[in-house]
Design a protein around this motif. Structure first.
Motif, mmCIF file in Angstrom:
data_model
loop_
_atom_site.group_PDB
_atom_site.id
_atom_site.type_symbol
_atom_site.label_atom_id
_atom_site.label_comp_id
_atom_site.label_asym_id
_atom_site.label_seq_id
_atom_site.Cartn_x
_atom_site.Cartn_y
_atom_site.Cartn_z
ATOM 1 N N MET A 1 0.830 -1.199 0.000
ATOM 2 C CA MET A 1 0.000 0.000 0.000
ATOM 3 C C MET A 1 0.869 1.255 0.000
ATOM 4 S SD MET A 1 -2.952 -1.185 2.706
ATOM 5 C CE MET A 1 -3.720 0.426 2.785
ATOM 6 N N VAL A 2 1.918 1.249 0.806
ATOM 7 C CA VAL A 2 2.844 2.388 0.851
ATOM 8 C C VAL A 2 3.524 2.557 -0.502
ATOM 9 C CG1 VAL A 2 4.967 3.274 1.891
ATOM 10 C CG2 VAL A 2 3.229 2.196 3.338
ATOM 11 N N GLU A 3 3.948 1.430 -1.096
ATOM 12 C CA GLU A 3 4.594 1.473 -2.411
ATOM 13 C C GLU A 3 3.658 2.068 -3.460
ATOM 14 O OE1 GLU A 3 6.585 -1.614 -5.685
ATOM 15 O OE2 GLU A 3 5.705 -2.379 -3.827
ATOM 16 N N GLN B 1 1.084 4.065 -2.943
ATOM 17 C CA GLN B 1 0.808 5.467 -2.642
ATOM 18 C C GLN B 1 1.961 6.363 -3.073
ATOM 19 O OE1 GLN B 1 -2.297 6.760 -0.906
ATOM 20 N NE2 GLN B 1 -1.354 8.278 -2.254
ATOM 21 N N ILE B 2 3.179 5.975 -2.739
ATOM 22 C CA ILE B 2 4.344 6.765 -3.124
ATOM 23 C C ILE B 2 4.482 6.813 -4.639
ATOM 24 C CG2 ILE B 2 6.865 6.868 -3.035
ATOM 25 C CD1 ILE B 2 6.702 5.736 -0.198
ATOM 26 N N GLY B 3 4.236 5.673 -5.293
ATOM 27 C CA GLY B 3 4.300 5.630 -6.747
ATOM 28 C C GLY B 3 3.311 6.587 -7.391
ATOM 29 N N ALA B 4 2.103 6.664 -6.824
ATOM 30 C CA ALA B 4 1.086 7.576 -7.351
ATOM 31 C C ALA B 4 1.521 9.026 -7.177
ATOM 32 C CB ALA B 4 -0.252 7.328 -6.650
ATOM 33 N N TRP B 5 2.032 9.343 -6.008
ATOM 34 C CA TRP B 5 2.498 10.711 -5.765
ATOM 35 C C TRP B 5 3.628 11.092 -6.724
ATOM 36 C CZ3 TRP B 5 2.708 10.113 0.271
ATOM 37 C CH2 TRP B 5 1.403 10.280 0.782
ATOM 38 N N LEU B 6 4.568 10.180 -6.909
ATOM 39 C CA LEU B 6 5.704 10.472 -7.782
ATOM 40 C C LEU B 6 5.272 10.661 -9.235
ATOM 41 C CD1 LEU B 6 8.431 8.040 -6.360
ATOM 42 C CD2 LEU B 6 8.289 10.523 -6.071
ATOM 43 N N SER B 7 4.175 10.004 -9.598
ATOM 44 C CA SER B 7 3.667 10.151 -10.975
ATOM 45 C C SER B 7 2.738 11.352 -11.120
ATOM 46 C CB SER B 7 2.935 8.871 -11.401
ATOM 47 O OG SER B 7 1.749 8.699 -10.646
ATOM 48 N N VAL C 1 -5.578 7.237 -3.277
ATOM 49 C CA VAL C 1 -5.482 6.947 -1.843
ATOM 50 C C VAL C 1 -5.489 5.445 -1.645
ATOM 51 C CG1 VAL C 1 -6.541 7.210 0.421
ATOM 52 C CG2 VAL C 1 -6.681 9.083 -1.225
ATOM 53 N N ALA C 2 -4.388 4.906 -1.145
ATOM 54 C CA ALA C 2 -4.303 3.474 -0.820
ATOM 55 C C ALA C 2 -4.852 3.287 0.588
ATOM 56 C CB ALA C 2 -2.853 3.001 -0.903
ATOM 57 N N HIS C 3 -5.976 2.600 0.689
ATOM 58 C CA HIS C 3 -6.667 2.538 1.974
ATOM 59 C C HIS C 3 -7.383 1.200 2.116
ATOM 60 C CE1 HIS C 3 -9.210 3.694 5.342
ATOM 61 N NE2 HIS C 3 -10.265 3.311 4.640
ATOM 62 N N SER C 4 -7.447 0.719 3.344
ATOM 63 C CA SER C 4 -8.232 -0.485 3.616
ATOM 64 C C SER C 4 -8.966 -0.305 4.937
ATOM 65 C CB SER C 4 -7.338 -1.729 3.675
ATOM 66 O OG SER C 4 -6.492 -1.677 4.814
ATOM 67 N N LYS D 1 4.704 -11.040 1.771
ATOM 68 C CA LYS D 1 5.163 -10.095 0.751
ATOM 69 C C LYS D 1 4.363 -8.803 0.796
ATOM 70 C CE LYS D 1 3.645 -9.857 -3.273
ATOM 71 N NZ LYS D 1 2.674 -8.985 -4.011
ATOM 72 N N ASN D 2 3.047 -8.922 0.804
ATOM 73 C CA ASN D 2 2.195 -7.737 0.801
ATOM 74 C C ASN D 2 2.397 -6.869 2.038
ATOM 75 O OD1 ASN D 2 1.060 -8.498 -1.618
ATOM 76 N ND2 ASN D 2 -0.763 -9.411 -0.712
ATOM 77 N N LEU D 3 2.577 -7.510 3.176
ATOM 78 C CA LEU D 3 2.659 -6.786 4.441
ATOM 79 C C LEU D 3 4.021 -6.119 4.650
ATOM 80 C CD1 LEU D 3 1.343 -5.984 7.093
ATOM 81 C CD2 LEU D 3 2.003 -8.207 8.044
ATOM 82 N N PHE D 4 5.106 -6.821 4.299
ATOM 83 C CA PHE D 4 6.431 -6.340 4.680
ATOM 84 C C PHE D 4 7.363 -5.957 3.531
ATOM 85 C CE2 PHE D 4 5.317 -9.179 8.337
ATOM 86 C CZ PHE D 4 5.313 -8.206 9.317
ATOM 87 N N LEU D 5 7.081 -6.402 2.311
ATOM 88 C CA LEU D 5 8.046 -6.241 1.225
ATOM 89 C C LEU D 5 7.472 -5.427 0.076
ATOM 90 C CD1 LEU D 5 9.419 -9.895 1.295
ATOM 91 C CD2 LEU D 5 10.503 -7.863 2.251
ATOM 92 N N TRP D 6 8.182 -5.426 -1.029
ATOM 93 C CA TRP D 6 7.773 -4.670 -2.204
ATOM 94 C C TRP D 6 7.260 -5.615 -3.277
ATOM 95 C CZ3 TRP D 6 12.639 -5.682 -0.445
ATOM 96 C CH2 TRP D 6 13.478 -6.421 -1.290
ATOM 97 N N ASP D 7 6.605 -5.049 -4.272
ATOM 98 C CA ASP D 7 6.081 -5.833 -5.379
ATOM 99 C C ASP D 7 7.195 -6.135 -6.370
ATOM 100 O OD1 ASP D 7 4.093 -7.206 -6.578
ATOM 101 O OD2 ASP D 7 2.842 -5.478 -7.066
ATOM 102 N N GLY D 8 6.943 -7.061 -7.279
ATOM 103 C CA GLY D 8 7.938 -7.386 -8.297
ATOM 104 C C GLY D 8 8.600 -8.722 -8.046
#
Length: 243
Positions: free
Chosen positions: A46-48, A50-56, A62-65, A126-133
């Motif tokens: 979610m953080v990844e 959100q930051i990606g959206a801001w940078l673009s 808004v990444a939210h659950s 992976k989803n909770l602690f790491l990055w995608d890819g």
């Protein structure tokens, strides 16, 4: 710059690197312990996002659950994700060795159609602690975190966290938000048809859409429904303490 100064710089760098790695490890260990009973406010993915959206330049994203307990999630949803993603979830210790071997064999023959073999436990880590890819580093870290989660958490807890942080669409994380966003109802009232449609877009909700399902998604939805019946429905959840 003489050799002595170079050695001092390298020594300081290694000390900072070691401190950084120990800090990250400490955060992961604390996270595993705390999230064994506390609601998860957000995930690394979610953080990844959100930051990606801001940078673009997308400041509307808004990444939210919305966290909900397993008691507030329709049993059909829990069964659907297991039928779709990990039918041996109640039995394995975090890794499905047979599925991994099958995926490796398939990927050797089909280099352009890579198949994964991640269990729900691995996906949660992976989803909770790491990055995608995809990378060997991430897979290695994922394996260690998965083992930690399996030792500390119950299977019911792993499934609860997974359902609360998994991505179902752009900015749509967790089954409660997905139920509200796509079906205008709480997760507790999802039907089997709705639950299987949500499960059918996993693990690639950016390519496959809940609100515009392709022929493939609809066929996969029907396959998941059949798999749910073969697993045994609600009795399967009850038997393994997941209901």
């Amino acid at each position: 710059m003489n050799n002595k100064n170079i050695k001092v710089i390298i020594s300081r760098f290694l000390r900072i690197l070691r401190l950084g790695l120990m800090t990250i490890l400490g955060i992961w260990i604390a996270g595993i312990l705390l999230f064994s009973f506390l609601p998860v406010p957000f995930s690394a993915v979610m953080v990844e996002r959100q930051i990606g959206a801001w940078l673009s330049g997308d400041f509307s994203y808004v990444a939210h659950s919305d966290w909900v307990s397993m008691d507030d999630i329709a049993p059909a949803m829990a069964l659907a994700v297991m039928a779709a993603e990990d039918q041996k979830f109640p039995e394995h210790w975090g890794f499905d060795v047979e599925a991994i071997q099958s995926a490796l064999s398939h990927n050797e023959r089909n280099e352009h159609r890579i198949r994964g073999a991640s269990t729900l436990s691995q996906q949660t880590a992976k989803n909770l602690f790491l990055w995608d890819g995809r990378s060997w580093l991430r897979k290695g870290l994922e394996a260690g975190l998965t083992a930690g989660i399996e030792v500390v958490w119950t299977k019911r807890r792993i499934l609860t966290v997974y359902l609360n942080i998994v991505e179902f669409g752009d900015g749509v994380f967790g089954v409660e938000q997905a139920a509200q966003h796509f079906f205008h109802k709480p997760a507790s009232r999802l039907t089997r048809s709705e639950a299987t449609l949500l499960a059918a877009v996993l693990p690639n909700p950016h390519q496959f859409k809940v609100n515009a399902p392709s022929g493939y998604v609809l066929r996969r939805q029907q396959w998941i429904l059949r798999q749910m019946s073969q697993l045994g429905g609600d009795d399967f959840l009850q038997q393994h303490g997941l209901k």
